[in-house]
Design an enzyme around this catalytic site. Structure first.
Site, short mmCIF file in Angstrom:
data_model
loop_
_atom_site.label_atom_id
_atom_site.label_comp_id
_atom_site.label_asym_id
_atom_site.label_seq_id
_atom_site.Cartn_x
_atom_site.Cartn_y
_atom_site.Cartn_z
N GLU A 275 37.48 47.80 -19.86
CA GLU A 275 37.60 46.64 -20.70
C GLU A 275 36.68 46.78 -21.92
OE1 GLU A 275 37.26 43.17 -18.34
OE2 GLU A 275 39.25 42.60 -19.04
N CYS B 33 32.05 46.06 -28.12
CA CYS B 33 31.24 46.26 -26.92
C CYS B 33 31.97 47.26 -26.02
CB CYS B 33 31.09 44.90 -26.23
SG CYS B 33 30.11 44.97 -24.74
N CYS C 74 28.86 50.41 -11.64
CA CYS C 74 27.47 50.76 -11.97
C CYS C 74 26.74 51.05 -10.66
CB CYS C 74 26.80 49.58 -12.68
SG CYS C 74 25.16 49.97 -13.33
N CYS D 294 21.60 45.00 -10.51
CA CYS D 294 20.88 43.87 -11.09
C CYS D 294 21.51 42.60 -10.51
CB CYS D 294 20.99 43.88 -12.61
SG CYS D 294 20.37 45.42 -13.30
N CYS E 42 24.09 40.34 -12.47
CA CYS E 42 25.22 41.01 -13.13
C CYS E 42 26.33 41.31 -12.13
CB CYS E 42 24.73 42.32 -13.76
SG CYS E 42 26.07 43.33 -14.44
N CYS F 184 29.78 37.76 -22.13
CA CYS F 184 28.90 38.76 -21.54
C CYS F 184 28.81 38.62 -20.02
CB CYS F 184 27.52 38.54 -22.16
SG CYS F 184 26.42 39.89 -21.95
#
Ligand code: SAH
Ligand code: SF4
Length: 380
Positions: free
Chosen positions: A111, A125, A132, A136, A139, A361
């Site tokens: 994306e 972005c 990942c 975190c 996130c 975000c």
């Protein structure tokens, strides 16, 4: 005489031809020689011609490369390709934010978001990994396992698809819509530095997309041993996802902190190549209600940054289903920003963009991850 069919050999899907639009200049030259498209002494000139077509004019068809002879074009299309990956989905928000879901391979969907009015004209972005390895806690991407690193071509394709859609070929330096690239999509770019660096080489090439390296920002959660290499190899602008001012809290929010604590991170940042008032580090700080948003923490942040040319980007937390945090209230964020401002640091509050198309975000990445995970299962 009878022939026996050997069924013990596995039938392999034919490998996809190499896409020349995803290569650096050196790799392109090597591919032209390896594929016997031209003699080695002609490779530089051919690569230059093709570079211009691919990265200045954005062509996706060998037949449009009209200054290259027909026989050479035929050889090129027999061995290679120059097209784009499939755009599975395209959405435009009421605020002008655009989002693309790009499929580069089965189960590999990326994306990418274009946000107008960020940077000089608008920022793209981009993602560096699917998923990942870091976790975190605020996130959503972090709750998904790493699928794999993206290749340089896949990183580059995100910029090319955006430019196709924005009608930005050939690149016009003065009034371009896509003026900045930020590595703030999915994944940790410093765990995929070689591909990130190669993609940046192409994006910043003056005879192509020609984005100044000063308009390309790499955001990291703090992979200390790679910071020096990032600066030396790419001259990228640096953004650090800090989010906390003491190790106790940062260990929880950004678990990588247990490996590279704040003091070590700060030392590495101070040594970042090219750091100056004109090339400041951006510190990203997600605002989490009752967790990291007190005036005392704003003052601790100012103290921590003493002597570092910096700006602070306050990010209102974007919740996701099951997320353990809430976003700080607007007045808390403003109080926090005022303390930092008073100390002389720019502290813009990042307005959530494209919420109607889940492009804010943290939000959008999680949604697309879910799509990817289910699609992968289907494909398996
Ligand atoms: N892995 C890199 C880059 C991708 S994350 C990094 O961590 O820096 C890009 C930014 O989005 C980071 O600053 C990250 O902390 C922030 N972010 C992630 N999830 C978020 C959420 N739910 N709300 C607000 N910001 C978030
Ligand atoms: Fe990975 Fe960055 Fe999300 Fe942390 S904030 S889990 S490093 S993508």
């Amino acid at each position: 005489m009878t022939t026996t069919l050997d069924l013990t050999r596995k039938v392999q899907a034919p490998a996809k031809p190499l896409n020349l639009a995803g290569l650096t200049r050196e790799q392109l030259k090597a591919a032209l020689i390896d594929g016997e498209v031209c003699a080695p002494d002609k490779a530089k000139m051919r690569a230059q011609q093709m570079w211009n077509w691919m990265h200045h004019f954005g062509v996706t068809d060998f037949d449009r490369m009209t200054d290259i002879g027909k026989d050479v074009r035929a050889r090129l299309s027999e061995r290679y390709e120059v097209g784009r990956p499939e755009v599975v989905e395209r959405q435009v928000s009421t605020d002008g934010t655009r989002k693309w879901l790009i499929r580069t391979a089965p189960g590999i969907e990326i994306e990418t978001v274009y946000i107008p009015g960020v940077g000089r004209a608008g920022a793209l972005c981009v993602s560096s990994q699917v998923g990942c390895t870091l976790n975190c806690t605020f996130c959503h991407t972090g709750t998904q396992a790493l699928v794999r690193n993206l290749t340089a071509a896949e990183i580059l394709a995100q910029v090319q698809v955006a430019k196709d859609d924005l009608g930005e070929w050939p690149t016009d330096k003065d009034d371009r819509l896509l003026s900045n690239v930020v590595f703030m999509g999915m994944g940790e770019p410093l765990y995929n530095l070689p591909a990130v660096a190669d993609a940046m080489e192409v994006i910043s090439d003056n005879e192509g997309i020609a984005l100044s390296r000063r308009r390309i920002t790499v955001s990291t959660s703090g992979v200390v041993p790679e910071l020096q290499a990032l600066g030396e190899r790419t001259q990228a602008m640096l953004a650090i996802s800090l989010h906390a001012t003491n190790d106790e809290l940062r260990d929880v929010l950004v678990p990588l902190n247990k490996k590279y604590p704040i003091a070590e991170l700060m030392t590495a940042i101070r040594a970042y190549p090219g750091l100056s008032n004109a090339r400041r580090v951006t510190f990203e700080y997600v605002m989490l209600k009752g967790i990291n948003d007190s005036p005392a923490e704003a003052r601790a942040l100012v103290a921590l940054l003493t002597g570092i040319p910096a700006k602070i980007n306050l990010i209102p937390f974007n919740p996701w289903p099951g997320s353990p945090y809430e976003c700080s209230s607007w007045s808390t964020i403003e109080t926090f920003a005022a303390i930092i401002n008073k100390a002389g640091y720019a502290s813009p509050i990042r307005t959530p963009r494209g919420r109607d198309i889940l492009a804010a975000c943290g939000q959008l990445k999680s949604e697309s991850e879910k799509i990817r995970a289910s699609q992968r299962r289907k494909l398996a």
